[in-house]
Design a protein around this motif. Structure first.
Motif, PDB file in Angstrom:
ATOM      1  N   PRO A 171      29.298  41.138  22.362  1.00  7.05           N
ATOM      2  CA  PRO A 171      30.563  40.403  22.402  1.00  7.05           C
ATOM      3  C   PRO A 171      31.174  40.295  21.005  1.00  7.05           C
ATOM      4  O   PRO A 171      30.454  40.020  20.033  1.00  7.05           O
ATOM      5  CB  PRO A 171      30.165  39.027  22.928  1.00  7.05           C
ATOM      6  CG  PRO A 171      28.865  39.241  23.632  1.00  7.05           C
ATOM      7  CD  PRO A 171      28.189  40.354  22.894  1.00  7.05           C
ATOM      8  N   MET A 172      32.463  40.548  20.910  1.00  5.16           N
ATOM      9  CA  MET A 172      33.139  40.483  19.615  1.00  5.16           C
ATOM     10  C   MET A 172      34.627  40.299  19.824  1.00  5.16           C
ATOM     11  O   MET A 172      35.158  40.520  20.908  1.00  5.16           O
ATOM     12  CB  MET A 172      32.830  41.724  18.771  1.00  5.16           C
ATOM     13  CG  MET A 172      33.343  43.041  19.328  1.00  5.16           C
ATOM     14  SD  MET A 172      34.976  43.408  18.695  1.00  5.16           S
ATOM     15  CE  MET A 172      35.660  44.430  19.971  1.00  5.16           C
ATOM     16  N   LYS A 173      35.315  39.902  18.747  1.00 11.39           N
ATOM     17  CA  LYS A 173      36.775  39.876  18.685  1.00 11.39           C
ATOM     18  C   LYS A 173      37.164  40.461  17.343  1.00 11.39           C
ATOM     19  O   LYS A 173      36.540  40.164  16.319  1.00 11.39           O
ATOM     20  CB  LYS A 173      37.313  38.446  18.821  1.00 11.39           C
ATOM     21  CG  LYS A 173      37.131  37.880  20.202  1.00 11.39           C
ATOM     22  CD  LYS A 173      37.778  36.527  20.359  1.00 11.39           C
ATOM     23  CE  LYS A 173      37.554  36.024  21.782  1.00 11.39           C
ATOM     24  NZ  LYS A 173      38.080  34.672  21.955  1.00 11.39           N
ATOM     25  N   MET A 174      38.186  41.299  17.357  1.00  9.45           N
ATOM     26  CA  MET A 174      38.634  41.951  16.124  1.00  9.45           C
ATOM     27  C   MET A 174      40.123  42.199  16.150  1.00  9.45           C
ATOM     28  O   MET A 174      40.755  42.169  17.198  1.00  9.45           O
ATOM     29  CB  MET A 174      37.874  43.257  15.888  1.00  9.45           C
ATOM     30  CG  MET A 174      37.980  44.289  16.997  1.00  9.45           C
ATOM     31  SD  MET A 174      39.428  45.363  16.923  1.00  9.45           S
ATOM     32  CE  MET A 174      39.060  46.378  15.536  1.00  9.45           C
ATOM     33  N   GLN A 175      40.676  42.457  14.947  1.00 12.22           N
ATOM     34  CA  GLN A 175      42.099  42.744  14.779  1.00 12.22           C
ATOM     35  C   GLN A 175      42.225  43.705  13.610  1.00 12.22           C
ATOM     36  O   GLN A 175      41.407  43.685  12.685  1.00 12.22           O
ATOM     37  CB  GLN A 175      42.840  41.446  14.489  1.00 12.22           C
ATOM     38  CG  GLN A 175      44.341  41.578  14.416  1.00 12.22           C
ATOM     39  CD  GLN A 175      45.015  40.223  14.314  1.00 12.22           C
ATOM     40  OE1 GLN A 175      44.512  39.319  13.653  1.00 12.22           O
ATOM     41  NE2 GLN A 175      46.145  40.076  14.970  1.00 12.22           N
ATOM     42  N   ILE A 176      43.259  44.523  13.633  1.00 11.82           N
ATOM     43  CA  ILE A 176      43.500  45.462  12.537  1.00 11.82           C
ATOM     44  C   ILE A 176      44.846  45.133  11.902  1.00 11.82           C
ATOM     45  O   ILE A 176      45.847  44.983  12.592  1.00 11.82           O
ATOM     46  CB  ILE A 176      43.517  46.923  13.028  1.00 11.82           C
ATOM     47  CG1 ILE A 176      42.241  47.229  13.812  1.00 11.82           C
ATOM     48  CG2 ILE A 176      43.672  47.877  11.843  1.00 11.82           C
ATOM     49  CD1 ILE A 176      42.300  48.509  14.598  1.00 11.82           C
ATOM     50  N   ASP A 177      44.824  45.022  10.563  1.00 10.08           N
ATOM     51  CA  ASP A 177      46.054  44.845   9.788  1.00 10.08           C
ATOM     52  C   ASP A 177      46.388  46.177   9.126  1.00 10.08           C
ATOM     53  O   ASP A 177      45.499  46.858   8.621  1.00 10.08           O
ATOM     54  CB  ASP A 177      45.868  43.777   8.705  1.00 10.08           C
ATOM     55  CG  ASP A 177      45.634  42.388   9.278  1.00 10.08           C
ATOM     56  OD1 ASP A 177      46.155  42.093  10.364  1.00 10.08           O
ATOM     57  OD2 ASP A 177      44.929  41.598   8.621  1.00 10.08           O
ATOM     58  N   PHE A 178      47.681  46.535   9.112  1.00 12.21           N
ATOM     59  CA  PHE A 178      48.125  47.792   8.512  1.00 12.21           C
ATOM     60  C   PHE A 178      48.978  47.509   7.286  1.00 12.21           C
ATOM     61  O   PHE A 178      49.828  46.607   7.294  1.00 12.21           O
ATOM     62  CB  PHE A 178      48.931  48.613   9.526  1.00 12.21           C
ATOM     63  CG  PHE A 178      48.087  49.064  10.689  1.00 12.21           C
ATOM     64  CD1 PHE A 178      47.249  50.158  10.577  1.00 12.21           C
ATOM     65  CD2 PHE A 178      48.122  48.380  11.889  1.00 12.21           C
ATOM     66  CE1 PHE A 178      46.461  50.572  11.648  1.00 12.21           C
ATOM     67  CE2 PHE A 178      47.345  48.774  12.964  1.00 12.21           C
ATOM     68  CZ  PHE A 178      46.504  49.874  12.843  1.00 12.21           C
ATOM     69  N   TYR A 179      48.730  48.290   6.236  1.00 11.84           N
ATOM     70  CA  TYR A 179      49.400  48.110   4.944  1.00 11.84           C
ATOM     71  C   TYR A 179      50.018  49.432   4.508  1.00 11.84           C
ATOM     72  O   TYR A 179      49.466  50.501   4.768  1.00 11.84           O
ATOM     73  CB  TYR A 179      48.392  47.681   3.874  1.00 11.84           C
ATOM     74  CG  TYR A 179      47.747  46.353   4.143  1.00 11.84           C
ATOM     75  CD1 TYR A 179      48.199  45.195   3.504  1.00 11.84           C
ATOM     76  CD2 TYR A 179      46.656  46.236   5.007  1.00 11.84           C
ATOM     77  CE1 TYR A 179      47.599  43.966   3.742  1.00 11.84           C
ATOM     78  CE2 TYR A 179      46.056  45.010   5.251  1.00 11.84           C
ATOM     79  CZ  TYR A 179      46.524  43.885   4.610  1.00 11.84           C
ATOM     80  OH  TYR A 179      45.939  42.674   4.833  1.00 11.84           O
ATOM     81  N   ASP A 180      51.141  49.343   3.766  1.00 14.39           N
ATOM     82  CA  ASP A 180      51.765  50.552   3.222  1.00 14.39           C
ATOM     83  C   ASP A 180      51.418  50.745   1.740  1.00 14.39           C
ATOM     84  O   ASP A 180      51.997  51.585   1.062  1.00 14.39           O
ATOM     85  CB  ASP A 180      53.283  50.542   3.428  1.00 14.39           C
ATOM     86  CG  ASP A 180      53.962  49.331   2.825  1.00 14.39           C
ATOM     87  OD1 ASP A 180      53.309  48.549   2.117  1.00 14.39           O
ATOM     88  OD2 ASP A 180      55.170  49.169   3.082  1.00 14.39           O
ATOM     89  N   GLN A 181      50.464  49.963   1.258  1.00 15.88           N
ATOM     90  CA  GLN A 181      49.883  50.134  -0.079  1.00 15.88           C
ATOM     91  C   GLN A 181      48.460  49.638  -0.011  1.00 15.88           C
ATOM     92  O   GLN A 181      48.076  48.957   0.943  1.00 15.88           O
ATOM     93  CB  GLN A 181      50.695  49.375  -1.124  1.00 15.88           C
ATOM     94  CG  GLN A 181      50.851  47.895  -0.839  1.00 15.88           C
ATOM     95  CD  GLN A 181      51.764  47.237  -1.848  1.00 15.88           C
ATOM     96  OE1 GLN A 181      51.508  47.272  -3.035  1.00 15.88           O
ATOM     97  NE2 GLN A 181      52.855  46.640  -1.365  1.00 15.88           N
ATOM     98  N   ALA A 182      47.637  49.972  -1.016  1.00 16.19           N
ATOM     99  CA  ALA A 182      46.233  49.568  -0.995  1.00 16.19           C
ATOM    100  C   ALA A 182      46.147  48.043  -0.855  1.00 16.19           C
ATOM    101  O   ALA A 182      46.773  47.314  -1.625  1.00 16.19           O
ATOM    102  CB  ALA A 182      45.538  50.028  -2.265  1.00 16.19           C
ATOM    103  N   PRO A 183      45.380  47.561   0.138  1.00 22.36           N
ATOM    104  CA  PRO A 183      45.340  46.116   0.393  1.00 22.36           C
ATOM    105  C   PRO A 183      44.508  45.335  -0.606  1.00 22.36           C
ATOM    106  O   PRO A 183      44.624  44.121  -0.680  1.00 22.36           O
ATOM    107  CB  PRO A 183      44.731  46.030   1.793  1.00 22.36           C
ATOM    108  CG  PRO A 183      43.964  47.294   1.962  1.00 22.36           C
ATOM    109  CD  PRO A 183      44.671  48.323   1.146  1.00 22.36           C
ATOM    110  N   PHE A 184      43.646  46.014  -1.367  1.00 19.79           N
ATOM    111  CA  PHE A 184      42.802  45.331  -2.348  1.00 19.79           C
ATOM    112  C   PHE A 184      42.992  46.001  -3.707  1.00 19.79           C
ATOM    113  O   PHE A 184      43.119  47.219  -3.772  1.00 19.79           O
ATOM    114  CB  PHE A 184      41.334  45.406  -1.945  1.00 19.79           C
ATOM    115  CG  PHE A 184      41.064  44.813  -0.586  1.00 19.79           C
ATOM    116  CD1 PHE A 184      41.218  43.461  -0.362  1.00 19.79           C
ATOM    117  CD2 PHE A 184      40.663  45.607   0.464  1.00 19.79           C
ATOM    118  CE1 PHE A 184      40.967  42.904   0.883  1.00 19.79           C
ATOM    119  CE2 PHE A 184      40.413  45.064   1.725  1.00 19.79           C
ATOM    120  CZ  PHE A 184      40.570  43.709   1.923  1.00 19.79           C
TER     121      PHE A 184
END
Length: 91
Positions: free
Chosen positions: A77-90
């Motif tokens: 069991p899990m919950k997840m989400q994906i965030d999308f970036y147009d530049q390096a996020p870190f």
């Protein structure tokens, strides 16, 4: 340093609603980074180039580089989400 924010996020998926496309080989587009955030449980993150595997947990996200082939596998069991970036996020 600029505050980098995602331009789009997926809905929250669980082990039953995670789309088949994310469970099979796929890649982000050129110039797009993805950050896989596990909200509950564990998720196996498999990168195909370069080859690597890791287990993502809350507080331990996975970063997908532009055009990097990969797939994910729920580990119970899990919950997840994906965030999308147009530049390096870190930095």
């Amino acid at each position: 340093m600029a505050d980098v924010r995602p331009y789009r996020s997926t809905p929250v998926f669980d082990q039953d609603t995670l789309p088949a496309a994310l469970r099979a080989r796929h890649a982000t587009k050129a110039g797009v980074w993805g950050v896989i955030r596990v909200l509950e449980g564990r998720l196996q993150f498999t990168c195909l180039d370069p080859a690597s595997e890791s287990v993502l947990t809350p507080g331990s996200p996975g970063v997908v580089f532009p055009q990097q082939p990969h797939f994910v596998t729920p580990l119970g069991p899990m919950k997840m989400q994906i965030d999308f970036y147009d530049q390096a996020p870190f930095p």
